[in-house]
Design an enzyme around this catalytic site. Sequence first.
Site, short mmCIF file in Angstrom:
data_model
loop_
_atom_site.label_atom_id
_atom_site.label_comp_id
_atom_site.label_asym_id
_atom_site.label_seq_id
_atom_site.Cartn_x
_atom_site.Cartn_y
_atom_site.Cartn_z
N PHE A 1 -41.91 28.26 22.93
CA PHE A 1 -42.34 26.88 23.19
C PHE A 1 -41.94 26.53 24.61
CE2 PHE A 1 -43.45 22.98 20.55
CZ PHE A 1 -44.34 23.64 19.71
N GLN B 1 -42.27 10.00 26.49
CA GLN B 1 -42.94 11.29 26.69
C GLN B 1 -44.43 11.21 26.40
OE1 GLN B 1 -42.14 14.91 24.00
NE2 GLN B 1 -41.46 15.59 26.01
N HIS C 1 -47.34 13.58 25.74
CA HIS C 1 -47.58 14.98 25.41
C HIS C 1 -48.84 15.40 26.16
CE1 HIS C 1 -48.40 18.59 23.10
NE2 HIS C 1 -47.27 18.45 22.43
N LEU D 1 -52.66 14.62 18.10
CA LEU D 1 -51.95 15.72 18.75
C LEU D 1 -52.60 17.08 18.55
CD1 LEU D 1 -49.31 16.07 20.40
CD2 LEU D 1 -48.39 17.12 18.36
N GLU E 1 -48.22 21.99 20.67
CA GLU E 1 -47.83 22.88 21.75
C GLU E 1 -47.82 24.34 21.27
OE1 GLU E 1 -44.57 21.37 24.03
OE2 GLU E 1 -43.90 23.37 24.60
N ARG F 1 -43.09 19.57 29.18
CA ARG F 1 -44.20 18.66 28.88
C ARG F 1 -44.51 17.69 30.01
NH1 ARG F 1 -43.10 17.41 22.46
NH2 ARG F 1 -43.81 19.48 21.83
N HIS G 1 -46.40 10.08 23.04
CA HIS G 1 -45.98 10.93 21.94
C HIS G 1 -44.57 10.68 21.42
CE1 HIS G 1 -45.97 14.52 19.51
NE2 HIS G 1 -44.97 15.05 20.16
N ARG H 1 -37.88 15.51 26.60
CA ARG H 1 -37.52 16.30 25.43
C ARG H 1 -38.30 17.60 25.40
NH1 ARG H 1 -39.72 17.01 20.00
NH2 ARG H 1 -41.49 15.75 20.58
C1 LIG Z 1 -48.23 14.83 15.73
C2 LIG Z 1 -46.79 15.07 16.03
C3 LIG Z 1 -46.29 16.35 16.03
C4 LIG Z 1 -44.95 16.59 16.28
N1 LIG Z 1 -44.49 17.88 16.25
C5 LIG Z 1 -43.17 18.11 16.46
C6 LIG Z 1 -42.66 19.43 16.39
O1 LIG Z 1 -43.38 20.39 16.13
N2 LIG Z 1 -41.35 19.63 16.59
C7 LIG Z 1 -40.50 18.60 16.86
O2 LIG Z 1 -39.32 18.84 17.01
N3 LIG Z 1 -40.96 17.32 16.95
C8 LIG Z 1 -42.26 17.06 16.75
N4 LIG Z 1 -42.74 15.77 16.83
C9 LIG Z 1 -41.80 14.67 16.97
C10 LIG Z 1 -41.13 14.37 15.65
O3 LIG Z 1 -42.03 14.60 14.59
C11 LIG Z 1 -40.63 12.95 15.53
O4 LIG Z 1 -39.93 12.62 16.65
C12 LIG Z 1 -39.73 12.82 14.33
O5 LIG Z 1 -40.40 13.23 13.18
C13 LIG Z 1 -39.18 11.43 14.13
O6 LIG Z 1 -38.43 11.43 12.93
P1 LIG Z 1 -37.53 10.22 12.50
O7 LIG Z 1 -36.84 10.63 11.25
O8 LIG Z 1 -36.71 9.78 13.63
O9 LIG Z 1 -38.55 9.05 12.20
P2 LIG Z 1 -39.96 9.03 11.42
O10 LIG Z 1 -40.30 10.29 10.77
O11 LIG Z 1 -40.92 8.42 12.38
O12 LIG Z 1 -39.68 8.01 10.28
C14 LIG Z 1 -39.47 6.66 10.53
C15 LIG Z 1 -39.20 5.97 9.21
O13 LIG Z 1 -38.76 4.65 9.45
C16 LIG Z 1 -39.46 3.76 8.62
N5 LIG Z 1 -39.48 2.44 9.26
C17 LIG Z 1 -39.86 2.15 10.53
N6 LIG Z 1 -39.72 0.83 10.74
C18 LIG Z 1 -39.25 0.30 9.59
C19 LIG Z 1 -38.92 -1.03 9.16
N7 LIG Z 1 -39.05 -2.10 9.98
N8 LIG Z 1 -38.47 -1.21 7.90
C20 LIG Z 1 -38.36 -0.16 7.04
N9 LIG Z 1 -38.65 1.10 7.39
C21 LIG Z 1 -39.08 1.31 8.65
C22 LIG Z 1 -40.82 4.39 8.48
O14 LIG Z 1 -41.48 3.89 7.35
C23 LIG Z 1 -40.42 5.85 8.31
O15 LIG Z 1 -40.05 6.12 6.99
C24 LIG Z 1 -44.09 15.52 16.57
C25 LIG Z 1 -44.60 14.23 16.59
C26 LIG Z 1 -45.94 14.00 16.34
C27 LIG Z 1 -46.47 12.62 16.42
#
Ligand SMILES: Cc1cc2nc3c(=O)[nH]c(=O)nc-3n(C[C@H](O)[C@H](O)[C@H](O)COP(=O)(O)OP(=O)(O)OC[C@H]3O[C@@H](n4cnc5c(N)ncnc54)[C@H](O)[C@@H]3O)c2cc1C
Lengths: 570, 243
Positions: A122, A235, A237, A251, A254, A285, A350, A385
């Site tokens: 990556f 970021q 992407h 998306l 990558e 990125r 992203h 990142r």
């Molecule tokens: C398409 C895509 C592909 C990606 N691929 C990769 C990858 O291959 N490798 C990698 O390392 N990263 C990747 N990323 C980044 C990574 O997926 C995210 O940064 C990460 O999943 C975020 O996880 P999190 O647990 O912080 O929050 P999230 O998974 O975004 O979860 C947020 C949670 O908070 C809750 N929430 C938000 N606001 C409130 C509120 N006011 N009240 C109650 N609940 C709330 C939501 O409902 C949800 O349950 C990717 C991102 C995208 C968009």
Amino acid sequence: MSDRFETHEHDVLIIGAGGAGLRAAIEALAHGAKVGVVCKSLLGKAHTVMAEGGIAAAMANVDSADGWIPHFRDTMRGGKMLNNWRMAQLHAQESIDRVKELEQWGALFDRTSDGNILQRAFGGHTFKRLCHVGDRTGLEMIRTLQDRGVEMGVDVYMECTITKLLKDGDRIAGAFGYWREQGRFVQFKAKSVIICTGGIGKSWKITSNSWECTGDGMALAYDAGAELLDMEFVQFHPTGMVWPPGVQGILVTEAVRGEGGLLTNKLGERFMQKYDPKKMELSTRDVVARSIYTEVKEGRGSEHGGAFLDISHKPAEYVKQKLPSMYHQFKELADVDITKQPMEVGPTCHYMMGGIRVEAETAQTTVPGLFAAGEAAAGLHGANRLGGNSLSDLVVFGRRAGLAAAEHAKKVSAPNIDASEIERAEREMLAPFDQSAGESPYAVHRDLQDMMQSLVGIFRVEDDLKTALAELDKLKERATKVRVEGSRMFNPGWHLARDLQCMLTVSEAVTRSALARKESRGAHSRIDYPGLDEQWGKQNNITKREGETMMLKQVARPPLPDDLKKILDE
Amino acid sequence: MSEAVMQVFRGNREGGSPVEFRVPITPGMVVLDALHHIQGHQAPDLAVRWNCKAGKCGSCSAEVNGRPRLTCKTRMDALPTDQPITVNPMKTFPVIKDLVTDVSWNYEVNKKIPAFKPKAGTDWKMYQEDIDRVQEFRKCIECFLCQDVCHVLRDHDKKEFAGPRFMVRTAALEMHPLDSADRIPLVKKELGIGYCNITKCCTEVCPEEIHITDNAIIPLKERVVDEFYDPIAKLVRKITGAK
Ligand SMILES: Cc1cc2nc3c(=O)[nH]c(=O)nc-3n(C[C@H](O)[C@H](O)[C@H](O)COP(=O)(O)OP(=O)(O)OC[C@H]3O[C@@H](n4cnc5c(N)ncnc54)[C@H](O)[C@@H]3O)c2cc1C
Ligand code: SF4
Ligand code: SF4
Ligand code: FES
């Protein structure tokens, strides 16, 4: 405490059920805490489910020379040294065990020929480091954590949105919100609260993020007096879909480049030769996104204003096996067969490197009892990142936050909730129903997205940023007057009216921080200050609420200890 | 720019009816884009679930022209234009509002299935060929379209049957090369596999193209037969280590 509302009590309340929130819940439960998890969507649908390419951990299954030291070095270099070094160190050291643990809870990663977890290349990672399941790693991860949490008996409040953090004096006391389904209000009383609410992409027009990514956690923490860090680092992407219009921003992982995909312009040139001849397509990125943007701007873009990304030189079966969801995504949504034709790609908003300021070891914010982890927290990634470092971040710091929050809950007494705070929260929520005139929240949201896209995008300049601040003032004014139609039952317009407030707060913090940082570093590119600045390299921007004003200050980056400095100098 | 006529169900638990909307068509547009257009310009309180808009989260399920589908993967240009496009909520689950249904029953069923339980003393070596079939099941995005279409749940409301989604989940656990739990009695009794009469409708609607009937349900049915009616076959499987 007000008894007009449904009330739930927990030792640890976790806001968010993505990878970070679920991992935190598992850890807090394992330490005997009574845990509640609140999320805006159904369980298992959080943004983490969309992650594609993989999770970074120096297991050294494919490249035996890998280890935490090179992973730490890559992370710091990718982040242009603005990272919190202690977080980067813990992350590189602990991600290995966190991945093994996922396997022990039932995750099935792709395998090497000798039966270990397979790892892929990556951008910015010196070695093959990303553990993956085809291009649906996030799904594997969220399902594994979800199953584990459910097995342990976690209480989940699905489709429930938190709109306010409650305090007892200086310390955290719980949270207030509403059930999306019925629109009824609900209050949570908790000794510790962990914010795991993910990113902020919905403030931009072209984004890979889902409707949930409205920066709620950052805005709620800010309102509650916590500090936000590095908010200028957003970021973009390099590879989102650009055509057809409806899929713009979705998306393109990558992993396409990790598996050997090539980037070309309309003249057929592999333009990365000009921008980063050493790493080419697998440059970081920030560099690849700027390169594509520049090619398009200078007239060498594809028909729909992107670049070409081509993997068709690989055998069709290999592409379908390694990138199945990309294959389907393009075939079904864009009529493109990626085993035969190139994809058209362009930058998409992203990921948020900035966020809530936390302590490295415990993930505690500046508010006692309030913790944050995952994309909502800041520090690990610095100015940029590396791909795969988010999923690992979620499990490393999700676990640490869960542990520290459970310990904190053991030490403190039950908090008191201030009834007047609740009343204010309720009034704020109901205000849009009382507007007889006023515009739709969707209209204000569209204008916010257009404005952020054009004025606070990949390349920034002082005049634009100042205009953006003035525009934000107008949008804030409009947002206070939006009108909501219909009832409180599952009403997306009403929900957006509240989310809009969070997006505005976060957008302002991004813009103010971007205006302050007079240099270009990582994801923050200033046309008027194109180079790195030594002084700015030593300091982070911090945003904090003082009364009704947003204050910005700079703090010195924590100095690197000598042993780590040596690693980075190598 | 041409226009599509959409007939979208609007209502709640008490009842409702289709409401007509006109939406401009853009190239490559999907049904979810049309629903968002309606929200953004005509009916801001139209209730719809969605997250990824890329077929990855399984939130946006509905019945388009009578067929259970992900609205984010249903192209407008693949639907006939000489008649209105109908969008209805999944019929098998109670309506909450508009296209949003109460799917909580699925989460309750899921809790009955014991999680992964690793064999004692394993060295965690697994080979790709041994996990290929389990990875097929783990592609499931929990869209519940298979649950929606299955006649046992849809027409007969036999909630003693856990439904295809949970056959898939159980099969994934049972076929995991390092799992040591036995869920076959559960499959027979609490999950009610006997109700399935292999019509394969679930397989047809699965957006992840999981061969639900052939690869998950039939092998589980065979294991039920072995365990309850053919102990020798069960023993052979135990000895050879085939899971
Ligand atoms: C398409 C895509 C592909 C990606 N691929 C990769 C990858 O291959 N490798 C990698 O390392 N990263 C990747 N990323 C980044 C990574 O997926 C995210 O940064 C990460 O999943 C975020 O996880 P999190 O647990 O912080 O929050 P999230 O998974 O975004 O979860 C947020 C949670 O908070 C809750 N929430 C938000 N606001 C409130 C509120 N006011 N009240 C109650 N609940 C709330 C939501 O409902 C949800 O349950 C990717 C991102 C995208 C968009
Ligand atoms: S094959 Fe079985 S589970 Fe699938 S739809 Fe038919 S009866 Fe239902
Ligand atoms: S098995 Fe297929 S149709 Fe059923 S819930 Fe999973 S993805 Fe949806
Ligand atoms: S919105 Fe995620 S599958 Fe349709």
